[in-house]
Design an enzyme around this catalytic site. Sequence first.
Site, PDB file in Angstrom:
ATOM      1  N   GLU A  12       2.923  72.927  -4.800  1.00 55.93           N
ATOM      2  CA  GLU A  12       1.658  72.753  -4.075  1.00 55.93           C
ATOM      3  C   GLU A  12       1.745  73.514  -2.846  1.00 55.93           C
ATOM      4  OE1 GLU A  12       2.071  68.400  -3.713  1.00 55.93           O
ATOM      5  OE2 GLU A  12       1.790  68.291  -5.738  1.00 55.93           O
TER       6      GLU A  12
ATOM      7  N   LYS B 187       5.100  63.686  -0.391  1.00 54.80           N
ATOM      8  CA  LYS B 187       4.144  64.322   0.037  1.00 54.80           C
ATOM      9  C   LYS B 187       3.089  63.810   1.063  1.00 54.80           C
ATOM     10  CE  LYS B 187       4.137  65.528  -4.892  1.00 54.80           C
ATOM     11  NZ  LYS B 187       3.204  65.870  -6.221  1.00 54.80           N
TER      12      LYS B 187
ATOM     13  N   GLU C  40      10.211  71.991 -12.135  1.00 51.25           N
ATOM     14  CA  GLU C  40       9.147  71.331 -12.152  1.00 51.25           C
ATOM     15  C   GLU C  40       7.854  71.945 -12.857  1.00 51.25           C
ATOM     16  OE1 GLU C  40       8.901  68.204  -9.071  1.00 51.25           O
ATOM     17  OE2 GLU C  40       8.327  69.868  -7.962  1.00 51.25           O
TER      18      GLU C  40
ATOM     19  N   GLY D  45       7.500  62.193  -7.363  1.00 44.72           N
ATOM     20  CA  GLY D  45       6.240  62.020  -6.443  1.00 44.72           C
ATOM     21  C   GLY D  45       5.754  60.823  -6.324  1.00 44.72           C
TER      22      GLY D  45
ATOM     23  N   HIS E 221       7.736  73.864  -3.298  1.00 42.12           N
ATOM     24  CA  HIS E 221       7.107  73.020  -4.091  1.00 42.12           C
ATOM     25  C   HIS E 221       5.661  73.801  -4.824  1.00 42.12           C
ATOM     26  CE1 HIS E 221       4.620  69.824  -5.467  1.00 42.12           C
ATOM     27  NE2 HIS E 221       5.882  69.043  -5.547  1.00 42.12           N
TER      28      HIS E 221
ATOM     29  N   GLY F  35       2.169  65.252 -11.312  1.00 45.96           N
ATOM     30  CA  GLY F  35       1.092  64.418 -11.068  1.00 45.96           C
ATOM     31  C   GLY F  35      -0.006  64.053 -12.097  1.00 45.96           C
TER      32      GLY F  35
ATOM     33  N   ASN G  45       9.689  62.691  -3.257  1.00 44.73           N
ATOM     34  CA  ASN G  45       8.814  63.470  -2.572  1.00 44.73           C
ATOM     35  C   ASN G  45       7.399  62.778  -2.259  1.00 44.73           C
ATOM     36  OD1 ASN G  45       7.075  65.592  -1.310  1.00 44.73           O
ATOM     37  ND2 ASN G  45       6.956  66.843  -3.115  1.00 44.73           N
TER      38      ASN G  45
ATOM     39  N   SER H 298       6.022  63.774 -13.259  1.00 50.04           N
ATOM     40  CA  SER H 298       5.536  62.671 -13.977  1.00 50.04           C
ATOM     41  C   SER H 298       6.756  61.616 -14.342  1.00 50.04           C
ATOM     42  CB  SER H 298       4.530  62.682 -15.065  1.00 50.04           C
ATOM     43  OG  SER H 298       3.499  63.495 -14.530  1.00 50.04           O
TER      44      SER H 298
END
Length: 251
Positions: A98, A12, A168, A232, A96, A174, A10, A211
């Site tokens: 986010e 992003k 996730e 990510g 996701h 992250g 991903n 991560s």
Amino acid sequence: MRSRHLLAGNWKMNLGPQQAKNYAHQLRETCKDLSKTDVWIAPPDVSLPGVIEELRGSPIMVGAQNVHWADNGAFTGETSPSFLQELGCAFAIVGHSERRTYFGETSPVVAKRAVGAIAAGLTALVCIGETEAERVGDRTEAVLEEQLNPVLEALSKDTATKLVLAYEPVWAIGTGKVASLDEISQTHAFIQKVWARYSLNAPCIVLYGGSVNPSNFEAILSLQEVDGALVGGASLKADQWLELIKIAERV
Ligand code: PGA
């Protein structure tokens, strides 16, 4: 358990059209043969055409990071699943954390997006996961059920084969904090249990995300309940991404 590993990147909101095309070119040259791994990448929408063109004929599949449920209409700023399909996308990430956190996406909206994606011929990669406060408060399973149920309710036996899940934990995305192997296997087993309630007659495929990097991936992928990873940060660095692919090919 999936017969092949699935490694999804991903990107992003990183890598605009030219940078993305250059990176895709590099990936194409280095990922010619994949014997047991499906590699997917999700660039930003504006970078999709160049990346798809660059990867035509390569085993790497390209998808979007979000998708609307309708084929067209008055939905300013959204992207139609059939437009993505026409462009050559194979999948779309949906829900996701986010999107849920910064754009207020609720689980019913995530389910609508997943159904729209699947109806247009895409695979929906639906993300679920609890926050740190929810895990500490022993609410992980309740939260995952609340996120999963609307999606699973909306599927039929025929469409469930086009759904992939990514677990996730929000606190692992992250942050460099990875869930423990026990947490991952227990949570994936719980997700599989919820899936089994729906008699969908399709395998429950669950990726882990949060991560993931070359030093923790092998142990995570070796867990029986894990079918692959959604990555990510490490998917943006060619050396790390290629190392993850090598690990997936080896494990
Ligand atoms: P990360 O992101 O690998 O940078 O933690 C994962 C994701 O957001 O899908």
